[in-house]
Design a protein around this motif. Structure first.
Motif, PDB file in Angstrom:
ATOM      1  N   CYS A  11       0.817  -1.216   0.000  1.00 50.00           N
ATOM      2  CA  CYS A  11       0.000   0.000   0.000  1.00 50.00           C
ATOM      3  C   CYS A  11       0.855   1.272   0.000  1.00 50.00           C
ATOM      4  N   GLY A  12       2.178   1.108  -0.024  1.00 53.82           N
ATOM      5  CA  GLY A  12       3.062   2.265  -0.123  1.00 53.82           C
ATOM      6  C   GLY A  12       3.192   3.089   1.136  1.00 53.82           C
ATOM      7  N   GLN A  26      11.297   2.470  -2.214  1.00 55.62           N
ATOM      8  CA  GLN A  26       9.966   2.621  -2.807  1.00 55.62           C
ATOM      9  C   GLN A  26      10.092   3.193  -4.209  1.00 55.62           C
ATOM     10  N   ARG A  27       9.193   2.756  -5.095  1.00 51.58           N
ATOM     11  CA  ARG A  27       9.151   3.316  -6.444  1.00 51.58           C
ATOM     12  C   ARG A  27       8.677   4.758  -6.360  1.00 51.58           C
ATOM     13  N   GLU A  29       7.094   6.534  -8.604  1.00 51.94           N
ATOM     14  CA  GLU A  29       5.801   6.824  -9.215  1.00 51.94           C
ATOM     15  C   GLU A  29       4.589   6.445  -8.365  1.00 51.94           C
ATOM     16  N   ASP A  30       4.714   5.411  -7.519  1.00 58.57           N
ATOM     17  CA  ASP A  30       3.533   4.985  -6.767  1.00 58.57           C
ATOM     18  C   ASP A  30       3.826   4.547  -5.324  1.00 58.57           C
ATOM     19  N   VAL A  32       5.287   1.908  -4.209  1.00 58.74           N
ATOM     20  CA  VAL A  32       5.315   0.469  -3.970  1.00 58.74           C
ATOM     21  C   VAL A  32       6.732   0.035  -3.593  1.00 58.74           C
TER      22      VAL A  32
END
Length: 66
Positions: A11-12, A26-27, A29-30, A32
């Motif tokens: 859920c980031g 974490q990426r 862009e989102d 994750v």
């Protein structure tokens, strides 16, 4: 220790990165999770266990096997 992550349920929240930044990222862009080290060194094991226990989505799995 072996670590796996389930990107589909992440859920980031970022608690893993705060607990064990040498193992998780974490990426951009989102948010994750990105697994940086699936077999972390012994000195990181406590931090990885903490990250897994704090993950709200339970997206981190830890196996104590080498």
């Amino acid at each position: 220790m072996k670590v796996t992550v389930d990107e589909d349920i992440c859920c980031g929240a970022g608690t893993c990165v705060m607990s064990a930044p040498d193992v998780f990222d974490q990426r951009d862009e989102d948010g994750v999770v990105i697994l940086l080290d699936p077999a972390p060194a012994a000195e990181l094991h406590d931090a990885v266990r903490e990250a897994a226990s704090m993950c709200p989505a339970r997206a981190i799995a830890v196996s104590e096997e080498e």
